[in-house]
Enzyme design. Sequence first.
Site, PDB file in Angstrom:
ATOM      1  N   LYS A  91       0.824  -1.145  -0.067  1.00 32.23           N
ATOM      2  CA  LYS A  91       0.014   0.083   0.062  1.00 32.23           C
ATOM      3  C   LYS A  91       0.808   1.381   0.241  1.00 32.23           C
ATOM      4  O   LYS A  91       0.434   2.343  -0.657  1.00 32.23           O
ATOM      5  CB  LYS A  91      -0.855  -0.002   1.398  1.00 32.23           C
ATOM      6  CG  LYS A  91      -2.165  -1.081   1.202  1.00 32.23           C
ATOM      7  CD  LYS A  91      -3.193  -0.935   2.192  1.00 32.23           C
ATOM      8  CE  LYS A  91      -4.100  -1.853   2.076  1.00 32.23           C
ATOM      9  NZ  LYS A  91      -5.420  -1.413   3.091  1.00 32.23           N
ATOM     10  N   ASP A 115     -10.173   3.073   2.226  1.00 37.38           N
ATOM     11  CA  ASP A 115     -10.422   2.284   3.469  1.00 37.38           C
ATOM     12  C   ASP A 115     -11.162   3.250   4.488  1.00 37.38           C
ATOM     13  O   ASP A 115     -12.139   3.107   5.380  1.00 37.38           O
ATOM     14  CB  ASP A 115      -9.059   1.716   4.055  1.00 37.38           C
ATOM     15  CG  ASP A 115      -8.299   0.746   3.717  1.00 37.38           C
ATOM     16  OD1 ASP A 115      -9.215   0.067   2.840  1.00 37.38           O
ATOM     17  OD2 ASP A 115      -7.150   0.769   3.485  1.00 37.38           O
TER      18      ASP A 115
END
Length: 279
Positions: free
Chosen positions: A72, A108
């Site tokens: 990420k 997220d």
Amino acid sequence: MTILSGTARLAGITGWPVRHSRSPRLHGFWLERYGIDGAYVPLPIAPADFPAAVRGLMLAGFAGVNVTIPHKVAAFAICDEVDESARRAGAVNTLVFGNGKIIGSNTDGWGFLENLRAHGVDPAAGPALILGAGGAARAVAAVLLSLGVRVTLANRTRARAEALARELPGLTLIDWDQRDHALPGNALLVNTTSLGMAGHSPVEIGLDRGARGLTVADIVYVPLETPLLAAARARQIRAVEGLGMLLYQAVPGFRAWFGVDPAVDEALRRFVAADLLAA
Ligand code: ATR
């Protein structure tokens, strides 16, 4: 098994390893539900190969990919453009390829908020206490701060929390053993640690000290009901399970790659949960 045409849209999930990911199942459910000529595949990519592999996927005509552990932060670095959500999170979980460019975002935090809202919880109702200081804590803290929420964070390793606070101005830190003491003033408690995950010990916090109207959210979703959520429910405290965040974070990517705004509903939840229960 869907038969693809020569113009099928392609996406997938990059990770290392990636075999535990539920994203192919989740996106596969939507592809079938909406009768889309497209595929979403697991893409195991070793860290050293990540930048070249992503460029390769773009050159091969993929519409984009999701990014999971451990890529990420690396994904953020290879983007040609990133949006505000990615900047805030310092990490990217969704890449969209367009006109030879890699565009990154982090869904997220949005997924976390949407899951709360789907449970009838206003994320900005009051102050929040976050446990943990990893990537998930950063995404959750950043999005709550962006709503103007007062956020307090406790992490076992104080230095890690301090590093996070340097990235997120406005964050208040407390020592890990002060979490019980800090709880009463908060409307929201969020566990972002790995505590409560299958095989780990549970989160220990005195929920009886929680304010009236407290909501407890866990981002752990294996098991679906963590000991923390069970303890909250036993006290009539509203409990928000982590699976919903996984489902919602997938929405923006699916929309961008396949052109349909997919619904998060009970049928999807049951389909993904069945796989978790079978594991
Ligand atoms: P992610 O990036 O996915 O959020 P991570 O970086 O592995 O995951 O972070 C795990 C979190 O769980 C950390 O905040 C970790 O605390 P430390 O920074 O002190 O390691 C927390 N954690 C894991 N085991 C813990 C335990 N036994 N007690 C308290 N916190 C724990």
